[in-house]
Design a protein around this motif. Sequence first.
Motif, mmCIF file in Angstrom:
data_model
loop_
_atom_site.group_PDB
_atom_site.id
_atom_site.type_symbol
_atom_site.label_atom_id
_atom_site.label_comp_id
_atom_site.label_asym_id
_atom_site.label_seq_id
_atom_site.Cartn_x
_atom_site.Cartn_y
_atom_site.Cartn_z
ATOM 1 N N ASN A 401 48.468 44.517 39.343
ATOM 2 C CA ASN A 401 47.518 43.752 40.037
ATOM 3 C C ASN A 401 46.053 43.858 39.928
ATOM 4 O OD1 ASN A 401 50.066 42.887 41.257
ATOM 5 N ND2 ASN A 401 50.210 45.070 42.284
ATOM 6 N N THR A 402 45.369 44.639 39.382
ATOM 7 C CA THR A 402 44.094 44.502 39.548
ATOM 8 C C THR A 402 43.739 45.583 38.032
ATOM 9 O OG1 THR A 402 43.535 46.671 40.266
ATOM 10 C CG2 THR A 402 43.662 45.490 41.932
ATOM 11 N N ILE A 403 42.050 44.881 37.339
ATOM 12 C CA ILE A 403 41.723 44.786 36.158
ATOM 13 C C ILE A 403 41.901 46.890 36.132
ATOM 14 C CG2 ILE A 403 39.255 44.884 37.211
ATOM 15 C CD1 ILE A 403 40.609 43.488 33.796
ATOM 16 N N GLU A 404 41.616 47.147 37.393
ATOM 17 C CA GLU A 404 41.195 48.868 36.970
ATOM 18 C C GLU A 404 42.907 49.407 37.022
ATOM 19 O OE1 GLU A 404 39.928 46.952 39.358
ATOM 20 O OE2 GLU A 404 37.731 47.454 38.697
ATOM 21 N N ASP A 405 44.346 48.791 37.200
ATOM 22 C CA ASP A 405 45.388 48.756 36.921
ATOM 23 C C ASP A 405 45.364 48.873 35.426
ATOM 24 O OD1 ASP A 405 45.714 49.681 39.425
ATOM 25 O OD2 ASP A 405 46.859 47.469 40.055
ATOM 26 N N TRP A 441 48.578 37.639 33.078
ATOM 27 C CA TRP A 441 47.625 38.611 34.199
ATOM 28 C C TRP A 441 46.436 37.362 34.493
ATOM 29 C CZ3 TRP A 441 43.607 40.591 35.692
ATOM 30 C CH2 TRP A 441 43.463 41.319 36.773
ATOM 31 N N GLN A 445 44.572 34.404 37.217
ATOM 32 C CA GLN A 445 43.536 34.266 38.473
ATOM 33 C C GLN A 445 42.811 33.583 38.674
ATOM 34 O OE1 GLN A 445 44.072 37.551 39.789
ATOM 35 N NE2 GLN A 445 46.101 37.503 37.978
ATOM 36 N N GLU A 449 36.269 34.070 37.323
ATOM 37 C CA GLU A 449 37.159 35.378 36.918
ATOM 38 C C GLU A 449 37.091 35.675 35.261
ATOM 39 O OE1 GLU A 449 38.053 37.416 40.200
ATOM 40 O OE2 GLU A 449 37.099 35.721 41.353
ATOM 41 N N LEU A 453 36.861 39.187 33.136
ATOM 42 C CA LEU A 453 37.637 40.331 32.877
ATOM 43 C C LEU A 453 38.660 40.585 31.607
ATOM 44 C CD1 LEU A 453 40.625 39.104 35.567
ATOM 45 C CD2 LEU A 453 39.364 40.201 35.949
#
Length: 811
Positions: A401-405, A441, A445, A449, A453
């Motif tokens: 769900n996040t760019i870190e994931d 994904w 967003q 952004e 990303l």
Amino acid sequence: MDGLVSVKDGNVTLFEKLRDVVAKCPEKYSEATIGRVNAMIRLEHTPDRAYELAKEFSDFELFREIHKEWAGKAPNRLENDFTRGGSDFVFAYMAWVRRQDEGCRKELWNRMFSKNAHWETTNGRESRTGEFTGKAITPTADDRETLRREMFPGKMKYTELKTLEDWKARRDEHPEWVGKTVGEMYNLGGKVPSFITSFYLWVRKQPEDERVMLKRAMFSRKYPQPKTIEDWKTERDRHPEWVGKTTGEMDKMGGKAHSFRVIFYEWVRKQPEAERKKLRREMFPVKEISTIPKKEKLNAPINISEWVKADNGKSKYSGLKAIEDWKAERDRHPEWVGKTVGEMQNLGGKAGGFVSGFYQWVNKQPEAERKKLRGEMFPVKERSTARVKADKRKSKYSGLNTIEDWKTERDRHPEWVGKGCLELQNLGGKAHSFRMIFYEWVRKQPEAERKKLRRGMFPRKSSSTKYSGLKTFEDWKAERDRHPEWVGKSATKMKIGGNVKGFPERYYHWVNKQPEAERKKLRRGMFPTKFKYTELKTINEWVAERNKHPEWVEKTVGEMRNLGGKAHSFRVIFYEWVRKQPEAERKKLRREMFPYKRIRYVSLKTLDDWKAEKNKHPEWVGKSAGEMQSDAESGARAFYQSFLKWVRKQPKEEWKRLRGNIFPTKYQSLKTIGDWKAERDKHPEWVGKGCLELQNLGGKAHSFRVRFYEWVRKQPEAERKKLRRGMFPRKSSSTKYSELKTFEDWKAERDRHPEWVGKTVGEMQNLGGKAHSFLVMSYRWVNKQPEADRKKLRREMFPVKENVTNFVETP
């Protein structure tokens, strides 16, 4: 091939036949030939004009290949083939041959009809070959009878029949002909096709408005005209397999069913216009036909809106008002239950009609409910293994769900780290799927952004940073020279992906920032221009450039184009330069560069000049006139045609000698039977072969036989038979069957071959080989018996079968 039309020939379109023939040998026929034959197919509904567009031998040859049923047929057999266009083919080809140069007419005729081209044996006479023997005069293209008689001289039958009563009287002499349709008459064989042909030729000379009446009076119709729709229904009901069939299904059945439909439609057209539709519907019901276009792939994306047509309340399913009604209708056909839209479509027929009607009803419901209704009626199946795998991968990444994931997931595959977007795509497999699902994904967003990303995940492999330190032309050249494989390449060839592609792009960006006056020089300094001939300013410079390539010298425009590669480029750029010169000089410039082959032979005044010119081309030496005529690429055809023009300007009695000198036949030097035998013995496979066996070998063997027979005909008549027997041992069956003296002997000989028993004359002929020899020798024996017994003897030996005609009433 896309432009080919689909004219029906039975159950197969001529387009399909043409496509199959061309696919088997694509290099044999040019696009022009295929285009002209396609045009001929388009004109087939007017047979008298069907072959008008044929320009070359290859056009006729290709059309003959399409009609496999013509294979091995002699010209006279094709002449009688009205239904498949054989008659038109023979006459059109005959007219075309007559328009060719006299020296090659016989060869062209024999090239088309060289194998098994024999006239049928009639009244015990020896068979004779179907070679071209006509006089060298120009025929009238419209006068078919004159053409035929000039091409094949012989006795014209039935010329004494002047009126319809005369023709009927001649027909009535043969009781088995009376009451027969044209097709039934034709299938009787023997003299009958000749009678039909002669009658139709006579009919064509009568006033046009009387022709149909004359044909109806001579040949009975398969369906004596019923007077009412009930009569037609009674006739139809005599064939249970026809009841309930549509027009299209009757056509597909062919034979009697097709004939019945055609003649019924002729009757319908004579009824009052207001009743015609009703009559047709009473006879041939209209079935529900799917309006869904067929897809080659079951699971291809489907656009339902393209299928649906307004039903205006006339649909078979207009009484179905709720989804339960539609489901009940579907459940009446168990084979429809559980089918997807695509599977229903592929079933066709009623299933296709049901889908169409259902979607029309759905489109009238509230928009919010439509998807649910479609899902209830037609389940959506998983379309392919690839889609299943993609769905699994989507679910695999659904928790990110996040760019870190996403980065964490990427880092689990070290080989993906640091890769650009395109590099990950090129890796394929899981890497490609990861990139695709990550981009899906990103699209969800906030727009502001997204770029950040994407850059955070896939570092940009832009060459702008890499080449940012290059400030001068020398810097750029030094960078290029670090890659020896780039040096000398054009910008287009550099654009092949990776770093190579990036270099010319970034260099052009840099060039566009320089002063405009210097840009062209900078581009040319880095990437050599493709137009290497731009510095050529005069015709002498162009000629000098051409002479650097000896293989281009003396080539025509067409030959340069056929060489391809640099030769083709040179021709194209030269013509662009010519178009910039004064109009009055252009023709002269083109001729100076690319000689027009026929013009260059104008200076040849004597036979020695022509021989010297021919000897400049070793590849022409030993070629026959036909081979020269068919060789356009090397210029042989142009040379041959120019030579023939020169020959025709000489005294007529010299023509044969002049042609023989420049194009001598291969066997012209053979003067005695010993010479001929020595030539034959050079080919061990010819030794001991009979005349027909040599002919069937074709090629050189056939040519040797033909030339030998020409030589024999020039010898004293008393010696000819001996010479022929000395060269070709007689493989005749006359000796084999000489001991058969009675009819019982002949029947006993036939019965030794069970596969011959019960065969008709035509079937024995088609078996060929020994069967054909037996047929010929038995007919010779029969013709020596009393005339009153002959017919009976022939019928006992070879029964006449009852043939079912597949012909429509008139040819």
